[in-house]
Enzyme design. Structure first.
Site, mmCIF file in Angstrom:
data_model
loop_
_atom_site.group_PDB
_atom_site.id
_atom_site.type_symbol
_atom_site.label_atom_id
_atom_site.label_comp_id
_atom_site.label_asym_id
_atom_site.label_seq_id
_atom_site.Cartn_x
_atom_site.Cartn_y
_atom_site.Cartn_z
ATOM 1 N N CYS A 27 6.684 -0.728 6.850
ATOM 2 C CA CYS A 27 5.962 0.372 5.980
ATOM 3 C C CYS A 27 7.126 0.969 5.211
ATOM 4 O O CYS A 27 8.483 0.944 5.464
ATOM 5 C CB CYS A 27 5.769 1.651 7.139
ATOM 6 S SG CYS A 27 5.084 3.201 6.345
ATOM 7 N N LEU A 28 7.030 1.347 3.839
ATOM 8 C CA LEU A 28 7.675 1.884 3.062
ATOM 9 C C LEU A 28 8.450 3.281 3.331
ATOM 10 O O LEU A 28 9.786 3.569 2.791
ATOM 11 C CB LEU A 28 7.186 1.968 1.341
ATOM 12 C CG LEU A 28 6.884 0.912 0.730
ATOM 13 C CD1 LEU A 28 5.675 1.412 -0.461
ATOM 14 C CD2 LEU A 28 7.661 -0.105 0.405
ATOM 15 N N HIS A 77 -3.973 0.653 7.886
ATOM 16 C CA HIS A 77 -2.783 1.092 7.580
ATOM 17 C C HIS A 77 -2.447 2.493 6.915
ATOM 18 O O HIS A 77 -2.155 3.558 7.088
ATOM 19 C CB HIS A 77 -1.592 0.233 7.129
ATOM 20 C CG HIS A 77 -0.185 0.565 7.140
ATOM 21 N ND1 HIS A 77 0.734 0.211 7.826
ATOM 22 C CD2 HIS A 77 0.519 1.663 6.214
ATOM 23 C CE1 HIS A 77 2.022 0.773 7.706
ATOM 24 N NE2 HIS A 77 1.770 1.527 6.885
ATOM 25 N N GLU A 78 -3.235 2.556 5.679
ATOM 26 C CA GLU A 78 -3.065 3.484 4.622
ATOM 27 C C GLU A 78 -4.006 4.816 4.888
ATOM 28 O O GLU A 78 -3.498 5.825 4.852
ATOM 29 C CB GLU A 78 -3.395 3.086 3.296
ATOM 30 C CG GLU A 78 -2.363 1.913 2.985
ATOM 31 C CD GLU A 78 -0.910 2.338 2.833
ATOM 32 O OE1 GLU A 78 -0.541 3.385 2.818
ATOM 33 O OE2 GLU A 78 -0.187 1.175 2.828
ATOM 34 N N GLY A 81 0.788 -1.097 -0.083
ATOM 35 C CA GLY A 81 -0.087 0.125 -0.155
ATOM 36 C C GLY A 81 0.714 1.545 -0.018
ATOM 37 O O GLY A 81 2.137 1.154 0.352
ATOM 38 N N GLN A 118 3.029 9.746 1.826
ATOM 39 C CA GLN A 118 4.329 8.902 1.718
ATOM 40 C C GLN A 118 5.030 9.599 0.410
ATOM 41 O O GLN A 118 6.287 9.466 0.461
ATOM 42 C CB GLN A 118 3.859 7.670 1.662
ATOM 43 C CG GLN A 118 3.546 6.914 2.840
ATOM 44 C CD GLN A 118 3.421 5.552 2.789
ATOM 45 O OE1 GLN A 118 2.263 5.027 2.230
ATOM 46 N NE2 GLN A 118 4.382 4.693 3.083
ATOM 47 N N HIS A 178 -2.048 6.725 7.556
ATOM 48 C CA HIS A 178 -1.363 7.566 6.959
ATOM 49 C C HIS A 178 -1.772 9.019 6.562
ATOM 50 O O HIS A 178 -1.238 10.086 6.640
ATOM 51 C CB HIS A 178 -0.574 7.052 5.591
ATOM 52 C CG HIS A 178 0.568 6.526 5.767
ATOM 53 N ND1 HIS A 178 1.796 6.709 6.532
ATOM 54 C CD2 HIS A 178 1.058 5.052 5.645
ATOM 55 C CE1 HIS A 178 2.479 5.807 6.407
ATOM 56 N NE2 HIS A 178 2.135 4.732 5.985
#
Length: 159
Positions: free
Chosen positions: A90-91, A132-133, A48, A53, A136
């Site tokens: 997480c990226l 999660h997304e 995701g 991000q 963000h």
């Protein structure tokens, strides 16, 4: 399409902690953002990606859990139930992983790229991704909800 630079907490935590603004008009800029985010996600092998991000404080998310490729504009979680605990990464926080508790089932409403409202229901990985997304978008990182971070040895075992 372009590969976008993913912000990392060590350098860009201030931006990642800001709340994103809703998308009022789905224009060419938003459509390009969706396309570039999908390409970036594909390139990273992640599951995701949220617009903050990549430095864009708009409520836009893409998710590819291997079964679903979902583009969401202005996503809102409208239902959640149960509980699951699993490992997340997480990226924007490379190399770190931790256990988080998330709902076992999530229902999210959003707009698609054509402005049509839709609902998506997720369990297991998709439920975690939706949470999660959307977190963000509110400046919340998974590390805020982690119950236990993994050691370097445990991370290496994840492969």
């Amino acid at each position: 399409m372009a590969i976008l630079n993913i912000l990392k907490t060590k350098d860009d935590s201030e931006t990642l902690r800001k709340k994103s603004r809703p998308v009022d008009i789905i224009n060419e800029r938003i459509l390009t953002l969706l396309d570039d985010m999908k390409e970036t996600l594909k390139q990273t092998g992640g599951v995701g990606l949220a617009a903050p991000q990549v430095g864009v404080l708009r409520r836009v998310v893409v998710i590819d859990d291997g079964e679903n490729l979902v583009e969401m504009i202005n996503p809102v979680i409208v239902e959640q139930c149960g509980e699951q605990e699993d490992v997340e990464g997480c990226l924007s926080i490379p190399g770190q992983w931790g256990y988080t508790k998330r709902p076992a089932k999530v229902v999210c409403e959003a707009l698609d790229r054509n402005g049509n409202k839709f609902r998506i229901e997720g369990t297991e990985l998709l439920a975690r991704c939706l949470c999660h997304e959307t977190d963000h978008l509110d400046g919340i990182l998974y590390t805020d909800k982690v119950t236990r971070m993994l050691s370097e040895e445990e991370v290496e075992q994840l492969g």
